[in-house]
Structures are given as structure tokens and as C-alpha cells.
Design a protein around this motif. Structure first.
Motif, PDB file in Angstrom:
ATOM      1  N   THR A  36       0.838  -1.203   0.000  1.00 34.59           N
ATOM      2  CA  THR A  36       0.000   0.000   0.000  1.00 34.59           C
ATOM      3  C   THR A  36       0.872   1.252   0.000  1.00 34.59           C
ATOM      4  O   THR A  36       2.063   1.205   0.330  1.00 34.59           O
ATOM      5  CB  THR A  36      -0.925   0.035   1.229  1.00 34.59           C
ATOM      6  N   ARG A  37       0.251   2.365  -0.344  1.00 33.16           N
ATOM      7  CA  ARG A  37       0.991   3.623  -0.441  1.00 33.16           C
ATOM      8  C   ARG A  37       1.539   4.075   0.913  1.00 33.16           C
ATOM      9  O   ARG A  37       2.576   4.734   0.975  1.00 33.16           O
ATOM     10  CB  ARG A  37       0.094   4.712  -1.038  1.00 33.16           C
ATOM     11  N   ASP A  38       0.839   3.753   1.998  1.00 34.69           N
ATOM     12  CA  ASP A  38       1.260   4.232   3.317  1.00 34.69           C
ATOM     13  C   ASP A  38       1.947   3.160   4.163  1.00 34.69           C
ATOM     14  O   ASP A  38       2.134   3.334   5.360  1.00 34.69           O
ATOM     15  CB  ASP A  38       0.055   4.794   4.078  1.00 34.69           C
ATOM     16  N   SER A  39       2.352   2.063   3.527  1.00 33.46           N
ATOM     17  CA  SER A  39       2.996   0.980   4.276  1.00 33.46           C
ATOM     18  C   SER A  39       4.466   1.291   4.511  1.00 33.46           C
ATOM     19  O   SER A  39       5.175   1.765   3.623  1.00 33.46           O
ATOM     20  CB  SER A  39       2.874  -0.334   3.501  1.00 33.46           C
ATOM     21  N   ASP A  40       4.947   1.021   5.718  1.00 37.14           N
ATOM     22  CA  ASP A  40       6.368   1.170   6.025  1.00 37.14           C
ATOM     23  C   ASP A  40       7.164  -0.030   5.522  1.00 37.14           C
ATOM     24  O   ASP A  40       8.300   0.111   5.067  1.00 37.14           O
ATOM     25  CB  ASP A  40       6.573   1.320   7.537  1.00 37.14           C
ATOM     26  N   PRO A  43       5.811  -0.632   0.827  1.00 40.52           N
ATOM     27  CA  PRO A  43       5.225   0.528   0.151  1.00 40.52           C
ATOM     28  C   PRO A  43       5.142   0.323  -1.362  1.00 40.52           C
ATOM     29  O   PRO A  43       5.927  -0.438  -1.942  1.00 40.52           O
ATOM     30  CB  PRO A  43       6.206   1.646   0.485  1.00 40.52           C
ATOM     31  N   GLU A  45       6.074   0.905  -4.863  1.00 39.63           N
ATOM     32  CA  GLU A  45       7.366   1.349  -5.391  1.00 39.63           C
ATOM     33  C   GLU A  45       7.595   0.683  -6.744  1.00 39.63           C
ATOM     34  O   GLU A  45       7.770  -0.544  -6.806  1.00 39.63           O
ATOM     35  CB  GLU A  45       8.475   0.983  -4.408  1.00 39.63           C
ATOM     36  N   ASP A 147      -5.747  -4.103  -4.647  1.00 37.34           N
ATOM     37  CA  ASP A 147      -4.711  -3.112  -4.408  1.00 37.34           C
ATOM     38  C   ASP A 147      -4.015  -2.667  -5.690  1.00 37.34           C
ATOM     39  O   ASP A 147      -3.517  -1.536  -5.760  1.00 37.34           O
ATOM     40  CB  ASP A 147      -3.696  -3.650  -3.398  1.00 37.34           C
ATOM     41  N   GLU A 151      -4.213   1.085  -4.869  1.00 39.40           N
ATOM     42  CA  GLU A 151      -2.940   1.559  -4.319  1.00 39.40           C
ATOM     43  C   GLU A 151      -1.936   1.983  -5.394  1.00 39.40           C
ATOM     44  O   GLU A 151      -1.034   2.755  -5.120  1.00 39.40           O
ATOM     45  CB  GLU A 151      -2.328   0.476  -3.429  1.00 39.40           C
ATOM     46  N   GLU A 154      -1.509   5.876  -9.217  1.00 38.09           N
ATOM     47  CA  GLU A 154      -0.572   6.864  -9.746  1.00 38.09           C
ATOM     48  C   GLU A 154       0.146   6.356 -10.995  1.00 38.09           C
ATOM     49  O   GLU A 154       0.602   7.149 -11.833  1.00 38.09           O
ATOM     50  CB  GLU A 154       0.452   7.224  -8.663  1.00 38.09           C
TER      51      GLU A 154
END
Length: 320
Positions: A36-40, A43, A45, A147, A151, A154
Motif C-alpha cells: 500500500t501507499r502508506d505501508s512502512d 510501500p 514502489e 490493491d 494503491e 498513480e
């Protein structure tokens, strides 16, 4: 080509096998991680992840189709396993030397064990693999395609379809749930029934749902209206395998898909849409089911038909 050696061969990879006297029950306990976009940890990529799938598998085929529909080919790489496997894992026997050129693995199992050395469950496709660590991230197939849409927006191509439209989202979720339980999984419930009673109950459920879909598609081009959605992707992968596999191999033989005018026209309409037919390989599909599932087909003989050319005949659904 890797050939299984016993009736146990399908258990480690798909969880599908016959248990005498029992109803088929699919294990839906997958690795719950998500990209996901906000995963540490995982993310979004570009270039980091590899989708490992197989054109033979309907669950994996979904992810291959969605990746292409959204234009993510240059963002998420694709590794393809061969259609047959042994009891341990899907294998990369389609690649030169039987090794995935990006991961360097012979078996998808290696990506699972790289992260979970004592991984106890089946090695399934699709799987998202983290290329830098060569570790599996997730094999939770419904969330993978979800996802890819939400996700990775973009990176979608400019004219990518809206696979999850807001105005029909609630109804679509209900439609997809019924398709999963009664059709996607329903054919397996027929094929892997362990008794006459469980088979007949599964058969009735399946055909009740297929008759509902035949009626639903009488006055609309796609399941949710005039545009392709995630629901269509999920139904298509079962329909594409119906006459070639499920009708005979899984005993779903009330009639063929080609004998249901609306569903057959709809299936051809999708097949002839870029992303669907070009990711459908009938030879791999047949090899997987008839060779691997020795519980059902102990001789491993693969049927010659049906002729795939019928999928390219006019469907006439443009006017709906």
C-alpha cells in the motif's frame, strides 16, 4: 515439464483434493500483508515487486489480466510458472533452465521459505514477491487485484478502466461475493465433492447461480452495466475454463457454456478484449487440471478439444 507423482500433488499448491464423504472446503487463510501507499514495510514502489502467477490458474489469471488492463506492465514485473507442478511447489519450467530470470529461483516455494522458513501451508499463485529480498509479500489473491487498482493508481495508464466504480460499488461487492461462493468456488465444490450427496448439492448451487448470471446478462453488456469492472475479471476466468475443464473434469455438465447464449456471448466479448484472451492459454489450462489433479484424473490424459477458435467468433453484444 514437472509432472506430479501422486494424488497428493495438488494439495500443497491449491488445497484442492478429494476427501471421501466430505464437501470441498477451500482454505482461504493467506498471507495477510498488503502493498500500500502508506505501508512502512511494503510501500508502493515501481520496479520493486514481481507478480508471480500462472496462466493455468484461474485465481492467478485474475491478477495477470488486471495488471495489463491497468497498464502496470512496466511497474510490476511478471514471472510465470508452468502449468504443472509436483507436491512441493509451482515451478518456473517455462523459463530457460527452469529458473526465474529475476528471482533466480526454480520454485516459487523458495520465495515463501526465504521469508517463512517453516511455512506450513500450500505454495499458491498469485504471489507478490519483493525483488530486493526475494521474499514473498502476500498470496492473498482478492486483495492483490484490489490493491493493484486502489494503491497503484498513480501508475495506471491514462485510459485504464475504472474497475471499482463508486456508483455501483455496493452492488458489485454483493455480485462478486455470489460469483465467488457459487461459481468460482462452486465448480471446485462439484469437482472435489467426496460423495454423491455433496456433489448433487454443489451442482444445484452452481447452476442456480449460472442461470442467474444468464438472466442478468440479457440486457446489459457487462455485469455492472456498460463498462468492465473487477466483477467481470473474476467471472471470466471461470467461464474461460468451463467447457475445456469444468464441464467434464469437474462434472459440471448440465450444459456447456456455448449453450448459454448470454453468458457465451459475454465471455467471447471479454475474450476479444485486450488483456483477457491474450492472457488465456487453453493448453496450459488443460495441462494443469488434467495432469495435476490425479484424484480426479488418475490417467493424466489431457483431452484434445474443444477448439479454441470458437472464442473468436462474433459475439454481437456491442449494442447492449
Amino acid at each position: 515439464m514437472t509432472t506430479p507423482t501422486s494424488a497428493d500433488s495438488d494439495r500443497s499448491t491449491s488445497g484442492a483434493y478429494v476427501t471421501a464423504g466430505a464437501e470441498f472446503d477451500r482454505d482461504m487463510d493467506y498471507i495477510p500483508d498488503r502493498i500500500t501507499r502508506d505501508s512502512d514495510q511494503w510501500p508502493v514502489e515501481p520496479g520493486r515487486y514481481r507478480l508471480v502467477a500462472a496462466k493455468a490458474c484461474p485465481w492467478a489469471n485474475r491478477a495477470i489480466i488486471v495488471r495489463q488492463l491497468l497498464g502496470l506492465e512496466d511497474v510490476i514485473s511478471l514471472g510465470l510458472a508452468g502449468p504443472t507442478h509436483d507436491r512441493r511447489s509451482w515451478t518456473f519450467d517455462l523459463d530457460p533452465g527452469g529458473v526465474d530470470p529475476v528471482l533466480g529461483y526454480e520454485r516459487l516455494q523458495e520465495a515463501y521459505l526465504a521469508r517463512f522458513p517453516d511455512y506450513p501451508k500450500g505454495i499458491t499463485v498469485p504471489a507478490m514477491v519483493d525483488v530486493p529480498t526475494k521474499q514473498v509479500v502476500t498470496n492473498d489473491f482478492p486483495w492483490i487485484t484490489h490493491d493493484l487498482f486502489f494503491e497503484w493508481q498513480e501508475f495506471h495508464r491514462p485510459d485504464a478502466p475504472n474497475l471499482w466504480p463508486d456508483d455501483v460499488r455496493e452492488e458489485m461487492e454483493t455480485v462478486m461475493q455470489r460469483i465467488f461462493t457459487e461459481v468460482n468456488n462452486g465448480v471446485y465444490r462439484c469437482g472435489f465433492a467426496g460423495s454423491q450427496e455433496t456433489y448433487e448439492a454443489a451442482y444445484e448451487r452452481l447452476w442456480t447461480a449460472l442461470d442467474w448470471l444468464e438472466e442478468r446478462l440479457a440486457d446489459r453488456r457487462y455485469l455492472m452495466g456498460d463498462a468492465i469492472t473487477e466483477a467481470d475479471v473474476r467471472l471470466f476466468t471461470t467461464l474461460a475454463r468451463f467447457d475445456a475443464v469444468y464441464h467434464g473434469h469437474f462434472k459440471c455438465n448440465r450444459n456447456k457454456l456455448t449453450e448459454m447464449p448470454n453468458l457465451w456471448g459475454y465471455a467471447r466479448d471479454l475474450f476479444q478484449t485486450p488483456g483477457f484472451g491474450d492472457n488465456t492459454d487453453f493448453e496450459q489450462i488443460k495441462a494443469h487440471y488434467y495432469v495435476v489433479q490425479t484424484d480426479i484424473n488418475p490417467t493424466q490424459i489431457v483431452p484434445q478439444g474443444p477448439d479454441p477458435a470458437v472464442w473468436l467468433t462474433p459475439h454481437g453484444r456491442e449494442g447492449l
